[in-house]
Design a protein around this motif. Structure first.
Motif, PDB file in Angstrom:
ATOM      1  N   GLU A   1      -5.879  11.662  -1.596  1.00  0.00           N
ATOM      2  CA  GLU A   1      -7.167  11.403  -0.973  1.00  0.00           C
ATOM      3  C   GLU A   1      -7.570  12.526  -0.020  1.00  0.00           C
ATOM      4  O   GLU A   1      -6.780  12.970   0.783  1.00  0.00           O
ATOM      5  CB  GLU A   1      -7.098  10.093  -0.209  1.00  0.00           C
ATOM      6  CG  GLU A   1      -6.741   8.919  -1.113  1.00  0.00           C
ATOM      7  CD  GLU A   1      -6.328   7.714  -0.309  1.00  0.00           C
ATOM      8  OE1 GLU A   1      -7.117   7.276   0.497  1.00  0.00           O
ATOM      9  OE2 GLU A   1      -5.182   7.247  -0.491  1.00  0.00           O
TER      10      GLU A   1
ATOM     11  N   PRO B   1      -6.624  10.271   5.160  1.00  0.00           N
ATOM     12  CA  PRO B   1      -6.957   9.333   6.225  1.00  0.00           C
ATOM     13  C   PRO B   1      -5.909   9.297   7.339  1.00  0.00           C
ATOM     14  O   PRO B   1      -6.248   9.078   8.501  1.00  0.00           O
ATOM     15  CB  PRO B   1      -7.026   7.985   5.502  1.00  0.00           C
ATOM     16  CG  PRO B   1      -6.206   8.173   4.263  1.00  0.00           C
ATOM     17  CD  PRO B   1      -6.368   9.599   3.878  1.00  0.00           C
ATOM     18  N   ILE B   2      -4.663   9.534   6.973  1.00  0.00           N
ATOM     19  CA  ILE B   2      -3.617   9.555   7.989  1.00  0.00           C
ATOM     20  C   ILE B   2      -3.817  10.752   8.906  1.00  0.00           C
ATOM     21  O   ILE B   2      -3.711  10.667  10.124  1.00  0.00           O
ATOM     22  CB  ILE B   2      -2.223   9.613   7.335  1.00  0.00           C
ATOM     23  CG1 ILE B   2      -2.006   8.391   6.450  1.00  0.00           C
ATOM     24  CG2 ILE B   2      -1.136   9.697   8.404  1.00  0.00           C
ATOM     25  CD1 ILE B   2      -0.771   8.489   5.572  1.00  0.00           C
TER      26      ILE B   2
ATOM     27  N   MET C   1       0.841  -1.211   0.000  1.00  0.00           N
ATOM     28  CA  MET C   1       0.000   0.000   0.000  1.00  0.00           C
ATOM     29  C   MET C   1       0.874   1.258   0.000  1.00  0.00           C
ATOM     30  O   MET C   1       1.829   1.379   0.740  1.00  0.00           O
ATOM     31  CB  MET C   1      -0.904   0.006   1.241  1.00  0.00           C
ATOM     32  CG  MET C   1      -1.815   1.213   1.331  1.00  0.00           C
ATOM     33  SD  MET C   1      -2.775   1.195   2.837  1.00  0.00           S
ATOM     34  CE  MET C   1      -4.081   0.050   2.417  1.00  0.00           C
ATOM     35  N   THR C   2       0.574   2.173  -0.878  1.00  0.00           N
ATOM     36  CA  THR C   2       1.367   3.395  -0.953  1.00  0.00           C
ATOM     37  C   THR C   2       0.737   4.509  -0.117  1.00  0.00           C
ATOM     38  O   THR C   2      -0.255   4.305   0.561  1.00  0.00           O
ATOM     39  CB  THR C   2       1.475   3.857  -2.405  1.00  0.00           C
ATOM     40  OG1 THR C   2       0.170   3.977  -2.956  1.00  0.00           O
ATOM     41  CG2 THR C   2       2.261   2.848  -3.211  1.00  0.00           C
ATOM     42  N   LEU C   3       1.337   5.661  -0.185  1.00  0.00           N
ATOM     43  CA  LEU C   3       0.884   6.760   0.668  1.00  0.00           C
ATOM     44  C   LEU C   3       0.630   8.024  -0.128  1.00  0.00           C
ATOM     45  O   LEU C   3       1.192   9.074   0.144  1.00  0.00           O
ATOM     46  CB  LEU C   3       1.935   7.047   1.751  1.00  0.00           C
ATOM     47  CG  LEU C   3       2.178   5.937   2.772  1.00  0.00           C
ATOM     48  CD1 LEU C   3       3.404   6.228   3.585  1.00  0.00           C
ATOM     49  CD2 LEU C   3       0.976   5.814   3.678  1.00  0.00           C
ATOM     50  N   GLU C   4      -0.194   7.945  -1.136  1.00  0.00           N
ATOM     51  CA  GLU C   4      -0.528   9.152  -1.902  1.00  0.00           C
ATOM     52  C   GLU C   4      -1.243  10.144  -0.987  1.00  0.00           C
ATOM     53  O   GLU C   4      -1.935   9.769  -0.058  1.00  0.00           O
ATOM     54  CB  GLU C   4      -1.448   8.839  -3.085  1.00  0.00           C
ATOM     55  CG  GLU C   4      -1.123   7.600  -3.862  1.00  0.00           C
ATOM     56  CD  GLU C   4      -1.706   6.367  -3.183  1.00  0.00           C
ATOM     57  OE1 GLU C   4      -2.696   6.511  -2.471  1.00  0.00           O
ATOM     58  OE2 GLU C   4      -1.123   5.292  -3.370  1.00  0.00           O
ATOM     59  N   GLN C   5      -1.079  11.406  -1.327  1.00  0.00           N
ATOM     60  CA  GLN C   5      -1.770  12.395  -0.522  1.00  0.00           C
ATOM     61  C   GLN C   5      -3.021  12.907  -1.240  1.00  0.00           C
ATOM     62  O   GLN C   5      -3.689  13.815  -0.787  1.00  0.00           O
ATOM     63  CB  GLN C   5      -0.862  13.568  -0.186  1.00  0.00           C
ATOM     64  CG  GLN C   5      -0.694  14.561  -1.325  1.00  0.00           C
ATOM     65  CD  GLN C   5       0.164  15.721  -0.908  1.00  0.00           C
ATOM     66  OE1 GLN C   5       1.275  15.857  -1.363  1.00  0.00           O
ATOM     67  NE2 GLN C   5      -0.351  16.557  -0.018  1.00  0.00           N
TER      68      GLN C   5
END
Lengths: 108, 108
Positions: free
Chosen positions: B7, B11-12, B1-5
């Motif tokens: 969204e 969610p983070i 799972m990557t960490l695109e911003q």
DNA sequence: CGGTATCCTCGATGATACTG
DNA sequence: CAGTATCATCGAGGATACCG
């Protein structure tokens, strides 16, 4: 793994204090995505002041989460990179992302 | 799972805002261990004022992380319990504990 | 026991101008 | 570009007293 609080200082507390700041985790998220220059970060972090960004980067550097690399050019170029210690924060972010996606705002 | 911003809202960010407060994650850690009454929590959280504990508990209740249960007795008894949403925060705490234990203070 | 009500403090951050 | 310097603000939290 359980979560006793008998351990001092509490490892969970230290982790939160390392990444839990208003801007710190956003800085790290951008660095996980490859951003690593000062102005680049400032543009991506909407609303952060250069003062605050500078303070947080120094904090992360002191905690050995990132490394600051200065290139002697004009105009000056500075790049920040995650250390191994910083890279290993990624699973925490992934876990938080999973939870945040599952439980959207106000979803019971 | 990557960490695109990409969204929105991130969610983070929502997760950190839910658990990242000065006292909130400590309250939750105690609840993971079974503590669930007001004064019991206050004794375990060294230095927290009743005002702050009350505010944070209400916040967690509004976010559906915990449920407040009042027993009509004298003296009054109130118990707080984690919801499923709250229980599922546990992996985040475990991951943070692992990292915090591996990278002790100032350890490179 | 499980909170509320008041008042106060202080540190984190913002805004902005400036510099090597 | 990559910061530093200076001043102002603001809200989270502390201390404490009181209540049903």
């Amino acid at each position: 793994m359980t979560l006793e609080q008998s351990e001092y200082p509490c490892p969970i507390e230290r982790t939160i204090q390392t990444i839990g700041g208003k801007w710190t985790f956003l800085i790290l998220r951008n660095m996980f995505q490859g951003e690593n220059r000062f102005n680049q970060l400032q543009r991506n972090l909407d609303g952060i002041s250069p003062r605050t960004l500078s303070l947080r980067l120094k904090e992360l550097e002191q905690a050995n989460i990132i490394i600051r690399n200065v290139f002697p050019e004009t105009p000056p170029r500075v790049e920040y990179h995650l250390t191994e210690k910083g890279e290993e924060l990624r699973p925490i972010f992934v876990t938080m992302k999973t939870w945040g996606n599952k439980w959207e705002i106000m979803k019971p």
